[in-house]
Enzyme design. Structure first.
Site, short mmCIF file in Angstrom:
data_model
loop_
_atom_site.label_atom_id
_atom_site.label_comp_id
_atom_site.label_asym_id
_atom_site.label_seq_id
_atom_site.Cartn_x
_atom_site.Cartn_y
_atom_site.Cartn_z
N ASP A 51 -12.94 -79.63 34.65
CA ASP A 51 -14.29 -79.09 35.19
C ASP A 51 -14.83 -79.58 36.33
O ASP A 51 -15.84 -79.37 37.13
CB ASP A 51 -15.13 -78.67 34.14
N SER A 52 -14.07 -80.86 36.69
CA SER A 52 -14.54 -81.56 37.97
C SER A 52 -14.39 -80.75 39.24
O SER A 52 -14.82 -81.20 40.35
CB SER A 52 -13.75 -82.87 38.01
N ASP A 90 -10.02 -77.90 30.63
CA ASP A 90 -11.11 -78.10 29.99
C ASP A 90 -12.20 -77.14 29.60
O ASP A 90 -12.26 -75.97 29.98
CB ASP A 90 -12.35 -78.74 31.18
N LYS A 119 -9.41 -79.33 26.58
CA LYS A 119 -10.17 -80.72 26.20
C LYS A 119 -11.38 -80.40 26.22
O LYS A 119 -12.08 -79.51 26.61
CB LYS A 119 -9.83 -81.42 27.56
N GLU A 121 -15.40 -82.50 25.33
CA GLU A 121 -16.13 -83.93 25.75
C GLU A 121 -16.93 -84.03 24.51
O GLU A 121 -17.48 -83.16 23.80
CB GLU A 121 -17.08 -83.46 26.75
N GLU A 189 -12.99 -92.46 29.89
CA GLU A 189 -13.57 -92.36 30.98
C GLU A 189 -14.59 -93.27 31.38
O GLU A 189 -15.50 -93.44 30.45
CB GLU A 189 -13.91 -90.95 31.63
O1 KIV Z 1 -12.51 -82.88 34.90
C1 KIV Z 1 -11.84 -83.49 35.02
O2 KIV Z 1 -11.10 -83.78 36.29
C2 KIV Z 1 -11.78 -84.61 34.07
C3 KIV Z 1 -10.83 -85.88 34.26
C4 KIV Z 1 -11.70 -86.84 35.40
C5 KIV Z 1 -10.40 -86.64 33.17
O3 KIV Z 1 -12.36 -84.42 33.12
#
Ligand code: KIV
Length: 271
Positions: A51-52, A90, A119, A121, A189
């Protein structure tokens, strides 16, 4: 007559075998077909639709506004652009907190789009319950602890986590809880490298670090960071692999090789 070996996607079992054999896993966060194909040509083992992409693609301040619809779209793009790498995506903020059933519905959308794992969090007991609910329903889960960007407002900024002894103990307990709930991978992280090393040796789970030192089973970087495309100031754990390389593909290959050899991240890139 020569027969080409059929191409198949890496599986979670492949990544677990690599970790058990001491082969380090190189993961890259990508959000489109072109970057996915580039990452594969460079030899990356796993692709994360993180989600980045809120920051890198959408120009947002935080990852909080990304929607499930947008994550599904980018997961489809990455799935189309890749054939061999393990693919995880994510669960975005707001898509899994309501109830385990809500999380399952969101995870199903990502799996339909081509992800092999989701994924999530956090390490609170309710997150572990959700992990157990998902894994019991055939959804492999990657957990994510440390600087979890969806909690940025709770943290009051993007800061290294787990420095104080009580925070380190909590993180270790959360890692155990998530592993017991069925999480198979764990992204760590921005935590001290000594803490990441402890989690890696003491908890039965495959660890992937970002800003967590070189002792984890693998590393993940955002593709834009690896290619030096992110405007400064850059976090300490980011290395520009493109600057010394002849091409973007060579830069990705250099990243994979540096991870494999334990040369990335170096001490100066760790906490
Ligand atoms: O959203 C993302 O790219 C991430 C990584 C930085 C681990 O969660």
């Amino acid at each position: 007559m020569s027969r080409a070996t059929p191409v198949r996607r890496r599986t979670l079992a492949d990544l677990q075998r690599m970790a058990a054999a001491g082969e380090r896993i190189a993961m890259l966060a990508v959000s489109d077909a072109t970057f996915a194909a580039l990452a594969e040509r460079g030899g990356v083992h796993a692709l994360l639709v993180g989600d980045s992409l809120a920051n890198t693609v959408q120009g947002r301040e935080t990852t909080l506004p990304v929607t499930l619809e947008e994550m599904v779209y980018h997961t489809r793009c990455v799935a189309r652009g890749s054939r061999e790498a393990f693919l995880l995506a994510d669960l975005p903020f707001g898509s899994f907190e309501g109830s385990p059933a809500t999380a399952f519905a969101a995870a199903a959308r990502l799996l339909e789009a081509g992800a092999q794992m989701v994924k999530i969090e956090g390490g609170a007991p309710w997150v572990a319950e959700t992990v157990a609910f998902l894994t019991a329903r055939h959804v492999p889960v990657c957990a994510h602890l440390g600087l979890t960007p969806q909690a940025v407002h709770e943290f009051g900024g993007y800061r290294v986590q787990g420095r104080a002894p009580e925070d380190a103990a909590r993180l270790l307990a959360e890692a155990r809880r998530l592993a017991e709930a069925g999480a198979a991978l764990l992204v760590l992280e921005c935590i001290p490298r000594a803490l990441a090393a402890r989690v890696t040796t003491e908890v039965e789970i495959v660890t992937i670090g970002i800003g967590a030192g070189a002792a984890t089973h693998g590393q993940v970087l955002v593709a834009y960071d690896l290619l030096g495309l992110t405007p400064p100031p850059r976090p300490r754990f980011v290395r520009d692999f493109l600057a010394p390389a002849a091409s973007a593909e060579a830069a990705v290959r250099a990243y994979v090789e540096a991870v494999a050899a334990g040369r990335f991240p170096g001490a100066a890139e760790s906490y």
